[in-house]
Design a protein around this motif. Structure first.
Motif, PDB file in Angstrom:
ATOM      1  N   THR A  56       0.833  -1.189   0.106  1.00  0.00           N
ATOM      2  CA  THR A  56       0.198  -0.060   0.103  1.00  0.00           C
ATOM      3  C   THR A  56       0.977   1.299   0.088  1.00  0.00           C
ATOM      4  O   THR A  56       0.312   2.356  -0.449  1.00  0.00           O
ATOM      5  CB  THR A  56      -0.941  -0.101   1.154  1.00  0.00           C
ATOM      6  N   ALA A  57       2.105   1.296   0.386  1.00  0.00           N
ATOM      7  CA  ALA A  57       3.012   2.249   0.268  1.00  0.00           C
ATOM      8  C   ALA A  57       3.609   2.615  -1.123  1.00  0.00           C
ATOM      9  O   ALA A  57       3.923   3.551  -1.250  1.00  0.00           O
ATOM     10  CB  ALA A  57       4.174   2.085   1.149  1.00  0.00           C
ATOM     11  N   LEU A  58       3.276   1.666  -1.974  1.00  0.00           N
ATOM     12  CA  LEU A  58       3.928   1.723  -3.231  1.00  0.00           C
ATOM     13  C   LEU A  58       2.653   2.570  -4.099  1.00  0.00           C
ATOM     14  O   LEU A  58       1.609   2.394  -3.601  1.00  0.00           O
ATOM     15  CB  LEU A  58       4.153   0.538  -3.692  1.00  0.00           C
ATOM     16  N   PRO A  59       2.937   3.282  -5.300  1.00  0.00           N
ATOM     17  CA  PRO A  59       1.923   3.706  -6.172  1.00  0.00           C
ATOM     18  C   PRO A  59       1.345   2.353  -6.886  1.00  0.00           C
ATOM     19  O   PRO A  59       1.965   1.404  -6.832  1.00  0.00           O
ATOM     20  CB  PRO A  59       2.809   4.284  -7.194  1.00  0.00           C
ATOM     21  N   ALA A  60       0.049   2.648  -7.091  1.00  0.00           N
ATOM     22  CA  ALA A  60      -1.150   1.680  -7.582  1.00  0.00           C
ATOM     23  C   ALA A  60      -0.426   0.583  -8.498  1.00  0.00           C
ATOM     24  O   ALA A  60      -0.561  -0.426  -8.330  1.00  0.00           O
ATOM     25  CB  ALA A  60      -2.326   2.341  -7.792  1.00  0.00           C
ATOM     26  N   HIS A  61       0.153   1.235  -9.580  1.00  0.00           N
ATOM     27  CA  HIS A  61       0.656   0.588 -10.662  1.00  0.00           C
ATOM     28  C   HIS A  61       1.890  -0.491 -10.225  1.00  0.00           C
ATOM     29  O   HIS A  61       1.782  -1.565 -10.693  1.00  0.00           O
ATOM     30  CB  HIS A  61       0.823   1.430 -12.027  1.00  0.00           C
TER      31      HIS A  61
ATOM     32  N   ARG B  40      13.324  -3.658   1.777  1.00  0.00           N
ATOM     33  CA  ARG B  40      14.490  -2.508   1.757  1.00  0.00           C
ATOM     34  C   ARG B  40      13.791  -1.312   1.156  1.00  0.00           C
ATOM     35  O   ARG B  40      14.197  -0.049   1.446  1.00  0.00           O
ATOM     36  CB  ARG B  40      15.494  -2.893   0.923  1.00  0.00           C
ATOM     37  N   ARG B  41      13.058  -1.421   0.001  1.00  0.00           N
ATOM     38  CA  ARG B  41      12.634  -0.111  -0.697  1.00  0.00           C
ATOM     39  C   ARG B  41      11.406   0.463   0.187  1.00  0.00           C
ATOM     40  O   ARG B  41      11.444   1.829   0.260  1.00  0.00           O
ATOM     41  CB  ARG B  41      11.796  -0.723  -1.984  1.00  0.00           C
ATOM     42  N   VAL B  42      10.739  -0.366   0.964  1.00  0.00           N
ATOM     43  CA  VAL B  42       9.587   0.470   1.632  1.00  0.00           C
ATOM     44  C   VAL B  42       9.963  -0.197   3.103  1.00  0.00           C
ATOM     45  O   VAL B  42       9.301  -0.979   3.638  1.00  0.00           O
ATOM     46  CB  VAL B  42       8.281  -0.068   1.182  1.00  0.00           C
ATOM     47  N   PRO B  43      10.425   0.660   3.751  1.00  0.00           N
ATOM     48  CA  PRO B  43      10.654   0.438   5.545  1.00  0.00           C
ATOM     49  C   PRO B  43       9.340   0.643   6.112  1.00  0.00           C
ATOM     50  O   PRO B  43       8.730   1.723   6.100  1.00  0.00           O
ATOM     51  CB  PRO B  43      11.864   1.388   5.932  1.00  0.00           C
ATOM     52  N   LEU B  44       9.207   0.031   6.799  1.00  0.00           N
ATOM     53  CA  LEU B  44       7.959  -0.392   7.644  1.00  0.00           C
ATOM     54  C   LEU B  44       8.295   0.187   9.082  1.00  0.00           C
ATOM     55  O   LEU B  44       9.134  -0.534   9.850  1.00  0.00           O
ATOM     56  CB  LEU B  44       7.089  -1.246   7.379  1.00  0.00           C
ATOM     57  N   GLU B  45       7.678   1.281   9.775  1.00  0.00           N
ATOM     58  CA  GLU B  45       8.017   1.466  11.103  1.00  0.00           C
ATOM     59  C   GLU B  45       6.670   1.897  12.015  1.00  0.00           C
ATOM     60  O   GLU B  45       5.932   1.894  11.581  1.00  0.00           O
ATOM     61  CB  GLU B  45       8.979   2.967  10.963  1.00  0.00           C
TER      62      GLU B  45
END
Length: 101
Positions: free
Chosen positions: A6-11, A96-101
């Motif tokens: 969900t943190a990434l763009p939709a496409h 690594r691309r989308v760190p979740l904190e």
């Protein structure tokens, strides 16, 4: 994983989800077929080039079938293992691309 997607763009999230789903559900049949064809070809070439004197055609066929089934199983297991490894690398790359904190 859902939070990372969900943190990434939709496409981009849709493309990553498709890639992860294909890696997660890969059955290994493609690599199994390749290994089976290669091993069968080598078995036929070996049988034609270096026939064993005294071996009946039944034992030759039985050994050939054993080569086919064994090579297919080994190829399938390798395909599944490689798919799992690629899946874990893809998940690690996503984390690594989308760190979740």
């Amino acid at each position: 994983m859902r939070l990372a997607l969900t943190a990434l763009p939709a496409h981009e999230a849709a493309a990553v989800k498709r890639r992860l789903d294909s890696l997660r559900t890969d059955c290994g049949c493609g690599l199994g077929a390749i290994v089976m064809l290669g091993a069968t070809g080598l078995w036929v070439a070996h049988t034609v080039v270096a026939p064993v004197a005294g071996r009946s055609w039944q034992s030759t066929v039985a050994l050939g079938l054993l080569v086919v089934f064994t090579s297919t199983l080994i190829g399938k297991l390798l395909g599944i293992a490689l798919s799992r490894i690629r899946f874990h690398f893809a998940v690690r790359s996503l984390r690594r691309r989308v760190p979740l904190e």
